[in-house]
Design a protein around this motif. Structure first.
Motif, short mmCIF file in Angstrom:
data_model
loop_
_atom_site.label_atom_id
_atom_site.label_comp_id
_atom_site.label_asym_id
_atom_site.label_seq_id
_atom_site.Cartn_x
_atom_site.Cartn_y
_atom_site.Cartn_z
N MET A 141 42.23 -29.59 -26.61
CA MET A 141 41.17 -29.29 -25.76
C MET A 141 41.35 -27.93 -25.48
SD MET A 141 40.71 -32.62 -23.15
CE MET A 141 38.94 -32.07 -22.61
N TYR A 142 39.91 -27.14 -25.59
CA TYR A 142 40.17 -25.69 -25.26
C TYR A 142 39.08 -25.37 -23.94
CZ TYR A 142 39.00 -20.59 -25.17
OH TYR A 142 38.53 -19.37 -24.68
N ARG A 143 39.65 -25.11 -22.73
CA ARG A 143 38.84 -25.11 -21.41
C ARG A 143 38.01 -26.09 -21.23
NH1 ARG A 143 37.20 -18.61 -20.58
NH2 ARG A 143 39.15 -17.97 -21.12
N GLY A 144 38.60 -27.42 -21.22
CA GLY A 144 38.07 -28.68 -20.87
C GLY A 144 37.04 -29.29 -22.19
N ILE A 145 37.18 -28.55 -23.18
CA ILE A 145 36.30 -28.90 -24.47
C ILE A 145 36.86 -29.63 -25.47
CG2 ILE A 145 34.46 -28.12 -26.15
CD1 ILE A 145 34.09 -25.55 -24.22
N PRO A 146 36.57 -30.87 -25.80
CA PRO A 146 37.44 -31.46 -27.01
C PRO A 146 37.20 -30.62 -28.02
CG PRO A 146 36.16 -32.99 -25.69
CD PRO A 146 35.72 -31.60 -25.29
N LEU A 147 38.34 -30.14 -28.93
CA LEU A 147 38.27 -29.53 -30.27
C LEU A 147 38.37 -30.46 -31.38
CD1 LEU A 147 39.93 -26.21 -29.49
CD2 LEU A 147 37.40 -26.53 -29.48
N ALA B 61 29.12 -18.76 -25.10
CA ALA B 61 29.88 -18.41 -24.06
C ALA B 61 31.43 -18.88 -24.56
CB ALA B 61 29.47 -18.95 -22.75
N ASP B 62 31.37 -20.24 -24.68
CA ASP B 62 32.71 -20.65 -24.99
C ASP B 62 33.37 -20.19 -26.27
OD1 ASP B 62 32.67 -22.34 -22.74
OD2 ASP B 62 31.77 -24.02 -23.72
N ALA B 63 32.39 -20.15 -27.25
CA ALA B 63 32.90 -19.48 -28.45
C ALA B 63 33.12 -17.83 -28.46
CB ALA B 63 31.73 -19.67 -29.49
N ALA B 64 32.58 -17.39 -27.52
CA ALA B 64 32.98 -15.78 -27.35
C ALA B 64 34.36 -15.92 -26.65
CB ALA B 64 31.73 -15.01 -26.31
N ASP B 65 34.35 -16.64 -25.63
CA ASP B 65 35.88 -16.99 -24.90
C ASP B 65 36.87 -16.80 -25.81
OD1 ASP B 65 34.62 -16.25 -22.34
OD2 ASP B 65 34.66 -18.20 -21.99
N ARG C 72 46.09 -15.00 -27.49
CA ARG C 72 46.73 -15.92 -26.48
C ARG C 72 45.58 -17.05 -26.47
NH1 ARG C 72 47.60 -17.56 -21.15
NH2 ARG C 72 49.76 -17.66 -20.73
N VAL C 73 45.90 -18.12 -27.13
CA VAL C 73 44.92 -19.19 -26.86
C VAL C 73 45.55 -20.61 -26.20
CG1 VAL C 73 43.41 -20.76 -27.94
CG2 VAL C 73 43.64 -18.50 -29.03
N GLU C 74 44.96 -20.79 -25.00
CA GLU C 74 45.34 -21.74 -24.07
C GLU C 74 45.00 -22.91 -24.54
OE1 GLU C 74 45.60 -21.11 -19.84
OE2 GLU C 74 45.85 -19.13 -20.14
N LEU C 75 45.52 -24.30 -25.12
CA LEU C 75 45.22 -25.49 -25.33
C LEU C 75 45.85 -26.62 -24.39
CD1 LEU C 75 45.17 -24.88 -29.23
CD2 LEU C 75 43.21 -24.77 -27.50
N ARG C 76 45.11 -27.63 -24.53
CA ARG C 76 45.83 -28.74 -23.61
C ARG C 76 45.58 -29.76 -24.64
NH1 ARG C 76 43.82 -31.25 -17.97
NH2 ARG C 76 45.20 -32.66 -17.71
#
Length: 152
Positions: free
Chosen positions: A48-54, A86-90, A100-104
């Protein structure tokens, strides 16, 4: 990693979304310091990226000998996942400017102890890892994993 914006001539609201394609290779290190072998079932993980399942990855089940370390690889291929603009831009900013990409990484791992070719009842452990990757270096720069919910 690639991000595509919609075509303004075919999409009536082109600023509303974008699609993301990327490939992430996860390398897990399974350590068994015990005097008995462990039989792992197939495990599934969501990135996930910022709560969005990738995307999702699965690790096939395997048997691990006592007193051993085993490397397990899982690949997550995300092919044109839809993100709001907005999420794509982030994500672009995090990857290109900040490197730096934070993932979960979330998932469940099932296991059984094997003694003399007899398997114990299964246990289920939930895995929750916060990781940070550097797209330029294509490497992991931070990780913190937690385990909870030991259920039989």
């Amino acid at each position: 990693m690639g991000i595509n914006s919609p075509n303004p001539t075919t999409d009536p609201n082109p600023a509303s979304s974008a699609s993301l394609s990327l490939s992430i290779r996860l390398l897990f290190s399974a350590e068994n310091p015990n005097k008995v072998g462990i039989k792992y079932g197939e495990s599934r993980f969501t990135v996930m990226y910022r709560g969005i399942p990738l995307g999702k990855a699965s690790v096939p089940g395997f048997f691990q000998q006592a007193h051993s370390v085993r490397q397990v690889v899982a690949t997550i291929a995300v092919d044109r996942a839809n993100l709001i603009q907005a999420d794509a831009a982030d994500l672009i900013r995090d990857a290109s400017l900040n490197d730096r990409v934070e993932l979960r990484v979330l998932g469940d791992v099932g296991a059984k102890i094997r003694v003399l070719n007899i398997d114990s009842p299964g246990v289920q452990v939930s895995v929750d890892c916060a990781i940070v990757i550097s797209p330029r270096k294509q490497s992991l720069t931070y990780k913190q994993c937690g385990f909870d919910g030991l259920s039989v």
